[in-house]
Enzyme design. Structure first.
Site, PDB file in Angstrom:
ATOM      1  N   HIS A   1      -9.738   2.086  -0.517  1.00  0.00           N
ATOM      2  CA  HIS A   1      -9.773   1.011   0.480  1.00  0.00           C
ATOM      3  C   HIS A   1     -10.953   1.176   1.452  1.00  0.00           C
ATOM      4  CE1 HIS A   1      -8.146  -2.213   2.940  1.00  0.00           C
ATOM      5  NE2 HIS A   1      -7.078  -2.301   2.154  1.00  0.00           N
ATOM      6  N   SER A   2     -12.122   1.522   0.923  1.00  0.00           N
ATOM      7  CA  SER A   2     -13.300   1.636   1.788  1.00  0.00           C
ATOM      8  C   SER A   2     -13.772   0.264   2.253  1.00  0.00           C
ATOM      9  CB  SER A   2     -14.445   2.330   1.046  1.00  0.00           C
ATOM     10  OG  SER A   2     -14.170   3.698   0.882  1.00  0.00           O
TER      11      SER A   2
ATOM     12  N   GLU B   1     -11.586  -3.580  -3.667  1.00  0.00           N
ATOM     13  CA  GLU B   1     -10.466  -2.722  -4.033  1.00  0.00           C
ATOM     14  C   GLU B   1     -10.129  -2.926  -5.511  1.00  0.00           C
ATOM     15  OE1 GLU B   1      -7.202  -3.388  -1.168  1.00  0.00           O
ATOM     16  OE2 GLU B   1      -8.711  -4.482  -0.011  1.00  0.00           O
TER      17      GLU B   1
ATOM     18  N   HIS C   1       0.792  -1.227   0.000  1.00  0.00           N
ATOM     19  CA  HIS C   1       0.000   0.000   0.000  1.00  0.00           C
ATOM     20  C   HIS C   1       0.831   1.288   0.000  1.00  0.00           C
ATOM     21  CE1 HIS C   1      -3.451  -2.429   0.087  1.00  0.00           C
ATOM     22  NE2 HIS C   1      -3.696  -2.483   1.381  1.00  0.00           N
TER      23      HIS C   1
END
Length: 340
Positions: A169-170, A300, A100
């Site tokens: 990235h919810s 994602e 990330h």
């Protein structure tokens, strides 16, 4: 319309996008999505994403809740890669791998922004060498509402060949609170998925979903699929795998019978990491509700993880002078029948 909810002295602001169907609250810290409010089957507004009440909490907790992730989302094997004959070393922040964007990825950056009638345009210039990546990278993230759709558009330019793989990235829970997602109904336009190893890194093996818990082509309850016997489910402690899409408009559908809300995901990207929040540690979220493992699901959208090592023609390479441009949208509406 766009409303300024809160302005702080450290340039971190909170803004709201709002129309008759949706209210989306975001911050320019990591372009983080803090709330998505939409009406349920009884007309009561519910919040579709997990998160926190304060900016400080977003800064204190890991998990990337609601964040824009980059330069490279997901994992890079061995925390290094070779490009144009040169090896680049990255931070090992996920076992032996990079994940990330590094220690201070885009999810931690304060973006500049401008607003329009129904959109917010975030910008950030990532300097050459930031987190080990080559090239000065100019990034634009646009959030826009169109009726019942929340649209995310990404664009980037670089002055040197580099790699990137953006995602949001919810953590979604269509009941409006962090609770078990086993009753959520999932459907994907994916005929195959990518296998992962014990560190969550893709192995390079692509499997057909037929006859596996990963087969959501006709839809199914997450809880029932999570209980199936499968070595990849054990390795991932649930779903934490790339689902590779067919060329269809609606790539993912998620439905909660209790609220009556369905979310439809469309994207120009070839796949999505479906993640059932397997590694979240129990802690307080909005309103003091406890966020825990499997209290949400992430969709994602992205290119192949570890593409630089796994693909013959890596989709994550952005050449100097070229433009990266991708889109993902989330549509929220109420449907009246039980799809399970």
């Amino acid at each position: 319309m766009v409303n300024l909810v809160k302005r702080s002295e450290n340039r971190i602001d909170i803004l709201e996008l709002k129309n008759d169907s949706l209210s989306v609250t975001v911050t320019n810290l990591g372009c983080t999505v803090m709330k998505i409010l939409t009406a349920d089957k009884d007309g009561r507004f519910r919040d579709m994403v997990l998160g926190y009440d304060t900016i400080q909490e977003y800064q204190e907790h890991t998990g990337y809740l609601g964040a824009f992730v980059g330069r490279v989302a997901n994992r890079i094997g061995g925390a290094s890669f070779e490009l144009n004959g040169k090896t680049y070393q990255l931070a090992k922040n996920s076992g032996p791998n990079a994940i990330h964007g590094g220690i201070e990825g885009f999810s931690n950056k304060v973006f500049s922004y401008t607003t329009g009638e129904d959109e917010i345009v975030f910008t950030y210039m990532s300097p050459d060498g930031e987190e080990g990546y080559p090239g000065e990278l100019n990034v634009t993230v646009t959030y826009r509402l169109e009726a019942d759709k929340f649209i995310l558009q990404y664009e980037a330019h670089t002055d040197q060949d580099t790699i990137l793989n953006f995602t949001n990235h919810s953590y979604f829970n269509l009941s409006g609170k962090p609770c078990g997602i086993g009753e959520h109904w999932l459907q994907t336009a994916a005929d195959c998925f990518a296998c992962v190893d014990e560190n969550g890194l893709v192995t390079g093996e692509i499997r057909d979903v037929a006859g596996t818990p990963f087969d959501f082509r006709n839809g199914g309850k997450l809880g029932e699929h999570l209980q199936m016997e499968d070595e990849q489910l054990k390795i991932g402690h649930g779903f934490d795998h790339p689902f590779i899409f067919r060329d269809e408009k609606e790539k993912v559908k998620l439905y909660c019978e209790e609220s009556g809300i369905e979310m439809i995901v469309e994207t120009t990207l070839p796949q999505a990491q479906i993640y059932t929040a397997n590694f979240l540690e129990p802690h307080k979220g909005k309103g003091g509700d406890i966020i825990d493992q499997r209290t949400a699901i992430c969709v994602e959208t992205q290119n192949m993880p570890d593409s630089i090592h796994k693909e013959e023609n890596p989709t994550v390479i952005l050449r100097a002078g070229d433009t990266y441009r991708e889109m993902t949208s989330y549509r929220f509406h109420v449907i009246g029948n039980d799809l399970s």
